[in-house]
Enzyme design. Structure first.
Site, PDB file in Angstrom:
ATOM      1  N   ARG A  42       0.843  -1.205   0.000  1.00  0.00           N
ATOM      2  CA  ARG A  42       0.000   0.000   0.000  1.00  0.00           C
ATOM      3  C   ARG A  42       0.870   1.244   0.000  1.00  0.00           C
ATOM      4  O   ARG A  42       2.025   1.208   0.415  1.00  0.00           O
ATOM      5  CB  ARG A  42      -0.838   0.074   1.276  1.00  0.00           C
ATOM      6  CG  ARG A  42      -1.552  -1.170   1.599  1.00  0.00           C
ATOM      7  CD  ARG A  42      -2.182  -1.007   2.990  1.00  0.00           C
ATOM      8  NE  ARG A  42      -2.571  -2.316   3.494  1.00  0.00           N
ATOM      9  CZ  ARG A  42      -3.122  -2.503   4.683  1.00  0.00           C
ATOM     10  NH1 ARG A  42      -3.330  -1.480   5.499  1.00  0.00           N
ATOM     11  NH2 ARG A  42      -3.467  -3.704   5.064  1.00  0.00           N
TER      12      ARG A  42
ATOM     13  N   ASP B 251       0.191   5.355   1.460  1.00  0.00           N
ATOM     14  CA  ASP B 251      -0.763   6.182   2.196  1.00  0.00           C
ATOM     15  C   ASP B 251      -1.276   7.363   1.381  1.00  0.00           C
ATOM     16  O   ASP B 251      -0.700   7.697   0.344  1.00  0.00           O
ATOM     17  CB  ASP B 251      -0.081   6.735   3.450  1.00  0.00           C
ATOM     18  CG  ASP B 251      -0.175   5.761   4.608  1.00  0.00           C
ATOM     19  OD1 ASP B 251      -1.009   4.843   4.552  1.00  0.00           O
ATOM     20  OD2 ASP B 251       0.600   5.922   5.572  1.00  0.00           O
TER      21      ASP B 251
ATOM     22  N   ARG C 208       9.114   7.404   6.441  1.00  0.00           N
ATOM     23  CA  ARG C 208       8.759   8.742   6.928  1.00  0.00           C
ATOM     24  C   ARG C 208       9.285   8.979   8.346  1.00  0.00           C
ATOM     25  O   ARG C 208       9.670  10.091   8.697  1.00  0.00           O
ATOM     26  CB  ARG C 208       7.252   8.956   6.844  1.00  0.00           C
ATOM     27  CG  ARG C 208       6.775   9.057   5.384  1.00  0.00           C
ATOM     28  CD  ARG C 208       5.278   8.917   5.237  1.00  0.00           C
ATOM     29  NE  ARG C 208       4.562   9.924   6.010  1.00  0.00           N
ATOM     30  CZ  ARG C 208       3.238   9.939   6.139  1.00  0.00           C
ATOM     31  NH1 ARG C 208       2.489   9.006   5.552  1.00  0.00           N
ATOM     32  NH2 ARG C 208       2.666  10.877   6.853  1.00  0.00           N
TER      33      ARG C 208
END
Lengths: 246, 246
Positions: B51, B53, B198
């Site tokens: 995935r 975000d 991140r």
């Protein structure tokens, strides 16, 4: 009352152009909304060097406005940036004489038109350049561009909708920057008619793709008829890059 | 039935992430809507390498799907691109063995995190990089990054929400590319936990700004507690750059 000159940059993708229009999001209305907020709801008119159409970007648009607020130049920049949406940015604010006018005092402008030369579309470029998938003869485009340098009647290269009477303009420079697969056309002149840079670009693309010969540019100028020039290149490739003052 | 592997790119700004969510615009739902249209409404499941975000971009996401349609690889690419919205682009489609799996067969990934080092905000970059206006000690960041190279338990560097049990991952490379005022952090590894790139970036920024010392990275790894690492850097700077297969 103090007059301020400000250089602003905006991503045109989210705007219906620069100028105020009813029920549309425009750069001018966003600027005026912020100034109204700073002046207890009072309307403060913002004047720009010129309009830009829907989807057209600005790296260095120039505006002016008047305000009675006792704020330093640097504070103006900070205040405006903190209140404006993220797709408009204030690059500088300076105090100017009350006779300064962003539009009437401009003595020249630089526009850039960005082409992405690629067969594959690029999702990151869809709002920021014009994807051109076919081969281009850049030498022929350069040759054609020389016919536009100097002072000419650009009637053939402006939207038929234009209300301006005097269609004589002077183009100082048209140059071509090729970097990776981006071809940027840089136009510098004393002023540009409505859609003029986009029509010049569209016509140069017809030369680059072999549909017109460079020498035909001279005929098109003489014809003074929009129908002889090429298509208007799409808005998303166009940037108002710089406005020149004395 | 034929299985296809496809490399896609998307501008994440307009999506609530990759994975299908009710009443949200996602990359997977746009892909599956187009495939359903091509298969008379039949649902064709799309599987991705992982995935991404909301707001996170992909330059080289990999997906697979199965189809009975007798279409060549090149026609698949053209058909999908003509039906997909402009913020998703299909870069390639190839036929693969029916045992190929975009997620389970991935042996590594490259992510990039793009920082714009500037005091002025840039309206053209608001969705595509993280504006960092303060000074950065890039040498200290490089020194800190060396503590992450190799095989470690990255519990401190993943979202506490993660359901994955095994938090051991191997990072092969973290490098730093400075070009104009853009600093790009390139991460290559065998896999990355939820929000890991991140959080690593946010922690390296704390080192660069002097809030943490490079040597503290070793302690943070040992603590195995998310609270000791830095803030999660914002989504818009992150790009899934490439997925590696054997």
């Amino acid at each position: 009352m103090q007059r301020y000159k400000s250089i602003i940059s905006y991503d045109g993708s989210g705007f219906s152009g620069y100028q105020v229009q009813p029920n549309k999001r425009t750069v001018q209305s966003d600027l005026e909304a912020v100034l109204a907020k700073m002046h207890k709801g009072e309307h403060i008119k913002v004047s720009a060097s010129g309009r830009t159409d829907a989807g057209v970007h600005a790296k260095g648009q120039v505006i002016h406005f008047d305000s009675p607020l006792p704020i330093s130049e640097q504070k103006w920049e900070l205040a405006l940036n903190s209140l404006l949406p993220e797709d408009i940015s204030v690059l500088s604010v300076i105090k100017v004489d009350s006779l300064f006018h962003a539009r009437f005092d401009a003595i020249g402008k630089e526009y850039r038109y960005v082409l992405q030369l690629s067969k594959k579309r690029d999702p990151f470029q869809r709002n920021f350049s014009f994807l051109y998938p076919n081969d281009l003869n850049i030498e022929a485009m350069k040759e054609a561009s020389r016919f536009f340098i100097g002072t000419h009647d650009f009637t053939s290269f402006c939207s038929a909708k234009t209300e301006v009477k005097d269609k004589i303009r002077t183009i100082e420079t048209i140059d071509f920057l090729l970097e990776d697969n981006f071809l940027t056309l840089r136009f510098v002149g004393n002023g540009f008619l409505y859609n003029m840079v986009r029509i010049l670009t569209g016509t140069l693309l017809e030369v680059g793709s072999g549909k017109q010969r460079p020498e035909e540019m001279a005929d098109i100028l003489v014809k003074k008829d929009r129908r002889f020039a090429g298509k208007t290149a799409p808005a998303q490739g166009l940037y108002l890059w710089k406005v020149f003052y004395q």
